[in-house]
Design a protein around this motif. Sequence first.
Motif, PDB file in Angstrom:
ATOM      1  N   ASP A   1       0.814  -1.214   0.000  1.00 33.14           N
ATOM      2  CA  ASP A   1       0.000   0.000   0.000  1.00 33.14           C
ATOM      3  C   ASP A   1       0.853   1.273   0.000  1.00 33.14           C
ATOM      4  N   PRO A   2       1.972   1.346   0.747  1.00 34.85           N
ATOM      5  CA  PRO A   2       2.813   2.547   0.654  1.00 34.85           C
ATOM      6  C   PRO A   2       3.282   2.847  -0.766  1.00 34.85           C
ATOM      7  N   ALA A   3       3.542   1.793  -1.551  1.00 36.69           N
ATOM      8  CA  ALA A   3       3.939   2.012  -2.947  1.00 36.69           C
ATOM      9  C   ALA A   3       2.766   2.566  -3.750  1.00 36.69           C
ATOM     10  N   ASP A   4       1.558   2.069  -3.474  1.00 36.35           N
ATOM     11  CA  ASP A   4       0.364   2.595  -4.134  1.00 36.35           C
ATOM     12  C   ASP A   4       0.169   4.074  -3.807  1.00 36.35           C
ATOM     13  N   GLN A   5       0.371   4.423  -2.536  1.00 36.33           N
ATOM     14  CA  GLN A   5       0.204   5.816  -2.112  1.00 36.33           C
ATOM     15  C   GLN A   5       1.264   6.703  -2.759  1.00 36.33           C
ATOM     16  N   LEU A   6       2.480   6.170  -2.907  1.00 29.88           N
ATOM     17  CA  LEU A   6       3.527   6.902  -3.618  1.00 29.88           C
ATOM     18  C   LEU A   6       3.083   7.196  -5.043  1.00 29.88           C
ATOM     19  N   ALA A   7       2.535   6.173  -5.713  1.00 31.56           N
ATOM     20  CA  ALA A   7       2.134   6.324  -7.109  1.00 31.56           C
ATOM     21  C   ALA A   7       1.031   7.369  -7.272  1.00 31.56           C
ATOM     22  N   LYS A   8       0.008   7.275  -6.431  1.00 32.28           N
ATOM     23  CA  LYS A   8      -1.172   8.127  -6.615  1.00 32.28           C
ATOM     24  C   LYS A   8      -1.047   9.489  -5.942  1.00 32.28           C
TER      25      LYS A   8
END
Length: 271
Positions: free
Chosen positions: A220-227
């Motif tokens: 999820d932290p990677a998803d938050q980085l992306a978005k």
Amino acid sequence: MSIKNIYSEICSFDTLLQAERNVRNGNRYGKKELSFWANLEENIYRISESIKSLNFPPDRYTSFYVYEPKLRKIVSADYTTKIIQRAAYDVINPLVCKGFITDTYACIKGRGQLNAMKRLASWVDYASESGEDWYYLKMDIEKFFYRIDHEILMKIIRKKISDKKAIRMMEHYICEASSPFGLPLGVTNPMDIPDEDMLWDVGITIGGGLSHMYGNMYLDPADQLAKRELGIENYIRLMDDSIILHRDKKKLHQYKKEFSDFFWRCIAFKA
């Protein structure tokens, strides 16, 4: 948002009974499971009373090999452990999923692989009809579940969940499992090394629901980085596989470096 006051629901007789039904559904079992079913309510009550006091039954794991479609090593927990972990999953996962981005699809009710394919196909159709050149970046993590760092995963769990007893349960099954599940970097197949060379501080068992929930929480932290930080519009993830579509090839190279640096800095995989 922190998830609170969930442990009593996980430990309840009704939750555990439904978890047993979910574990049993569609599977074949042997004498131990048949013996468990012969005294089903008594066994469920025993499990409930035991975990209420954080007295977790011993977890036992067996391994076997399947050929679907290639040779794979499968690690399976004992029946009681499966029930407890399924109860935890049934209570916690719907709450955890509320905080995930829209374009992550693995093991989330109402999403899944087919919807991920439809979403990605709609982007590809748009790119094709735009008359412009588009490019894609595909990223994946080699042997993802075998290399999840326990310490980092627990930090993520503590940020999302504030129920101390629920955290203790997850810590027990993640950090204090009776068998090691970690695969060292450089080893690409768990069958290439003996069990005694597996790592204790990384890796989780695959299956039973909880592993998929942990996988989504871990990435999820990677998803938050992306978005949220990079503002990538056409970013999609299905567990440890993610794809980005963009008109600018240089931008994709930039994103590749951003994600590579982020993985090693924030959710590093130990050697």
